[in-house]
Design a protein around this motif. Structure first.
Motif, PDB file in Angstrom:
ATOM      1  N   UNK A  61       6.875   8.034  -7.581  1.00 16.44           N
ATOM      2  CA  UNK A  61       5.721   7.296  -7.271  1.00 16.44           C
ATOM      3  C   UNK A  61       6.292   5.482  -7.192  1.00 16.44           C
ATOM      4  N   UNK A  62       6.050   5.205  -6.289  1.00 12.33           N
ATOM      5  CA  UNK A  62       6.563   3.547  -5.891  1.00 12.33           C
ATOM      6  C   UNK A  62       5.367   2.785  -5.503  1.00 12.33           C
ATOM      7  N   UNK A  63       5.443   1.488  -6.353  1.00 11.75           N
ATOM      8  CA  UNK A  63       4.506   0.558  -6.181  1.00 11.75           C
ATOM      9  C   UNK A  63       5.211  -0.914  -5.829  1.00 11.75           C
ATOM     10  N   UNK A  64       4.826  -1.376  -4.935  1.00 12.49           N
ATOM     11  CA  UNK A  64       5.390  -2.549  -4.164  1.00 12.49           C
ATOM     12  C   UNK A  64       5.074  -3.707  -3.859  1.00 12.49           C
ATOM     13  N   UNK A  98       2.704   2.958  -2.754  1.00 14.99           N
ATOM     14  CA  UNK A  98       1.585   1.746  -2.575  1.00 14.99           C
ATOM     15  C   UNK A  98       1.915   0.549  -2.473  1.00 14.99           C
ATOM     16  N   UNK A  99       1.127  -0.338  -2.027  1.00 11.48           N
ATOM     17  CA  UNK A  99       1.443  -1.626  -2.073  1.00 11.48           C
ATOM     18  C   UNK A  99       0.406  -2.675  -2.816  1.00 11.48           C
ATOM     19  N   UNK A 100       0.709  -3.333  -3.406  1.00 10.19           N
ATOM     20  CA  UNK A 100      -0.048  -4.369  -4.323  1.00 10.19           C
ATOM     21  C   UNK A 100      -0.718  -5.090  -3.309  1.00 10.19           C
ATOM     22  N   UNK A 101      -2.112  -5.075  -3.491  1.00  8.81           N
ATOM     23  CA  UNK A 101      -3.073  -5.981  -2.354  1.00  8.81           C
ATOM     24  C   UNK A 101      -3.954  -6.948  -3.077  1.00  8.81           C
ATOM     25  N   UNK A 102      -3.641  -7.591  -4.264  1.00  8.35           N
ATOM     26  CA  UNK A 102      -4.242  -8.609  -5.002  1.00  8.35           C
ATOM     27  C   UNK A 102      -5.577  -8.194  -5.498  1.00  8.35           C
ATOM     28  N   UNK A 103      -6.617  -8.418  -5.444  1.00  9.04           N
ATOM     29  CA  UNK A 103      -7.966  -8.091  -6.055  1.00  9.04           C
ATOM     30  C   UNK A 103      -8.279  -6.671  -5.536  1.00  9.04           C
ATOM     31  N   UNK A 104      -7.711  -6.407  -4.454  1.00  9.73           N
ATOM     32  CA  UNK A 104      -8.192  -5.027  -3.900  1.00  9.73           C
ATOM     33  C   UNK A 104      -7.392  -3.754  -4.122  1.00  9.73           C
ATOM     34  N   UNK A 105      -6.474  -4.235  -5.508  1.00 10.99           N
ATOM     35  CA  UNK A 105      -5.396  -3.112  -5.928  1.00 10.99           C
ATOM     36  C   UNK A 105      -4.370  -2.679  -5.282  1.00 10.99           C
ATOM     37  N   UNK A 106      -4.395  -1.540  -5.024  1.00  9.60           N
ATOM     38  CA  UNK A 106      -3.001  -0.865  -4.466  1.00  9.60           C
ATOM     39  C   UNK A 106      -3.568  -0.105  -3.066  1.00  9.60           C
ATOM     40  N   UNK A 107      -2.893  -0.491  -1.929  1.00 12.39           N
ATOM     41  CA  UNK A 107      -3.184   0.245  -0.626  1.00 12.39           C
ATOM     42  C   UNK A 107      -2.253   1.147   0.020  1.00 12.39           C
ATOM     43  N   UNK A 322       5.773  -2.610 -23.576  1.00 14.26           N
ATOM     44  CA  UNK A 322       4.336  -2.033 -23.803  1.00 14.26           C
ATOM     45  C   UNK A 322       3.891  -1.365 -22.527  1.00 14.26           C
ATOM     46  N   UNK A 323       3.137  -0.534 -22.561  1.00 12.63           N
ATOM     47  CA  UNK A 323       2.580   0.332 -21.569  1.00 12.63           C
ATOM     48  C   UNK A 323       1.784  -0.536 -20.627  1.00 12.63           C
ATOM     49  N   UNK A 324       2.152  -0.436 -19.141  1.00 12.16           N
ATOM     50  CA  UNK A 324       1.465  -1.292 -18.107  1.00 12.16           C
ATOM     51  C   UNK A 324       0.162  -0.877 -17.733  1.00 12.16           C
ATOM     52  N   UNK A 325      -0.871  -1.427 -17.799  1.00  6.41           N
ATOM     53  CA  UNK A 325      -2.140  -1.089 -17.121  1.00  6.41           C
ATOM     54  C   UNK A 325      -2.722  -2.272 -16.106  1.00  6.41           C
ATOM     55  N   UNK A 326      -3.239  -1.430 -15.060  1.00 13.39           N
ATOM     56  CA  UNK A 326      -3.808  -2.546 -14.035  1.00 13.39           C
ATOM     57  C   UNK A 326      -5.285  -2.747 -14.415  1.00 13.39           C
ATOM     58  N   UNK A 327      -5.551  -4.027 -14.406  1.00 21.06           N
ATOM     59  CA  UNK A 327      -7.062  -4.496 -14.641  1.00 21.06           C
ATOM     60  C   UNK A 327      -7.716  -5.010 -13.216  1.00 21.06           C
ATOM     61  N   UNK A 328      -8.636  -4.241 -12.646  1.00 20.47           N
ATOM     62  CA  UNK A 328      -9.181  -4.594 -11.438  1.00 20.47           C
ATOM     63  C   UNK A 328      -9.853  -5.859 -11.852  1.00 20.47           C
ATOM     64  N   UNK A 329     -10.010  -6.903 -11.378  1.00 19.33           N
ATOM     65  CA  UNK A 329     -10.974  -8.135 -11.374  1.00 19.33           C
ATOM     66  C   UNK A 329     -11.606  -8.500  -9.977  1.00 19.33           C
TER      67      UNK A 329
END
Length: 329
Positions: A61-64, A98-107, A322-329
């Motif tokens: 998996x790859x997040x960019x 996937x690509x980080x798209x701010x408040x939309x999360x990943x796309x 620490x384990x990384x978690x993504x928090x949707x805002x």
């Protein structure tokens, strides 16, 4: 850590560097890599860098994130985002991308064209979200080779005033100065030397890497791009480049005098960053006890700012295992 435990690579595609952090199944860091990547010279440098980092990797998996869309290889940011997304997706064939798209999360790659504004230069927001999930309040100061990002985090949110480079520079949340690549002509128009105030040449003769090398503060491996004159990266060579900024030769003064000149340039940059920090604190969103968190190769400057403002200081690396978690805002 065995390579078989690699699961995710997080990529940050800048205009001058390519960064990759590999995580295991527990979210812990396996390895970190930063490579010079002069993207303004062509996409082939990105492709070569990706190939180099992927050697032996089993990550699926790859997040960019990216800021490289701003380089003058591209006519505009939209063209840049799409070109970068397509190039790295080709190199990550048969992987989850996937690509980080701010408040939309990943796309996905196919969704990038509809999310240009959310993807372009949003790596700072990913940093802010990560910190917001780890600590109640803080001012994050991420000082890289070229730019500085400042983020107020509180109550699990990133309290940003701007979202684009333009609006963030207007609010001092993005300060275009860094530890390595900033030309000294951007820090001052006049400087004092041997008791005389002298103009600073508007020429790309020296950078902040030269300043911190002369001062003995440049972190190892922080300076990965060629020097301004493509010359050596020694204290003497850096002093020679700094001397050119005021029309002098390095032989015309003592090493201590060049060190004093370097310190003046460092002080100019420090004041610029301090003013931006004070502007963020003046928003009244953080308690007086809220710490400053320094990140990036210039975190040493963030620590000095915290000391100047009598604030607690934490290094971003203290959160990194620490384990990384993504928090949707």
């Amino acid at each position: 850590m065995s390579i078989e435990q690699e699961v995710v690579i997080g990529w940050d595609i800048g205009g001058a560097h390519l960064k990759a952090v590999t995580l295991d199944s527990q979210g812990d860091i396996v390895r970190c890599i930063q490579l010079p990547c002069p993207l303004w010279q062509g996409l082939q440098y990105l492709e070569q860098g990706v190939e180099q980092i992927l050697v032996g990797s089993l990550a699926t998996d790859h997040a960019i994130t990216m800021t490289g869309e701003l380089v003058d290889l591209f006519a505009n940011r939209s063209e840049g985002v799409i070109a970068i997304a397509q190039a790295i997706t080709r190199k990550l064939e048969n992987k989850q991308v996937c690509f980080f798209a701010g408040k939309k999360g990943f796309v996905s790659t196919n969704e990038c064209k509809d999310n240009i504004e959310n993807i372009a230069s949003m790596n700072w927001y990913a940093t802010g979200l990560f910190v917001a999930g780890k600590i109640q309040q803080a001012l994050v100061i991420d000082i890289g080779s070229t730019t500085t990002d400042m983020m107020v985090v509180s109550e699990g949110k990133v309290w940003t005033q701007g979202n684009t480079d333009f609006t963030r520079m207007a609010s001092n949340e993005l300060v275009y100065t860094g530890l390595v690549r900033t030309p000294l002509m951007a820090l001052a128009q006049k400087i004092s030397f041997q008791g005389i105030e002298v103009g600073v040449m508007a020429e790309y003769f020296a950078t902040t890497a030269d300043v911190y090398r002369v001062l003995g503060e440049l972190p190892q491996d922080a300076d990965q791009q060629p020097a301004a004159d493509n010359g050596d990266k020694t204290a003497l060579a850096s002093a020679r480049r700094i001397a050119r900024m005021i029309g002098r030769d390095v032989e015309s003064a003592s090493p201590e005098e060049w060190k004093n000149l370097a310190q003046q340039f460092a002080d100019k940059q420090f004041q610029q960053l301090l003013t931006a920090c004070e502007r963020q604190l003046a928003r009244g969103l953080l308690a007086s006890s809220a710490p400053m968190i320094g990140a990036g190769c210039g975190s040493l400057l963030a620590k000095k700012i915290a000391q100047k403002l009598d604030r607690p200081y934490l290094d971003f690396s203290s959160f990194a295992s620490k384990k990384i978690e993504y928090n949707q805002i």
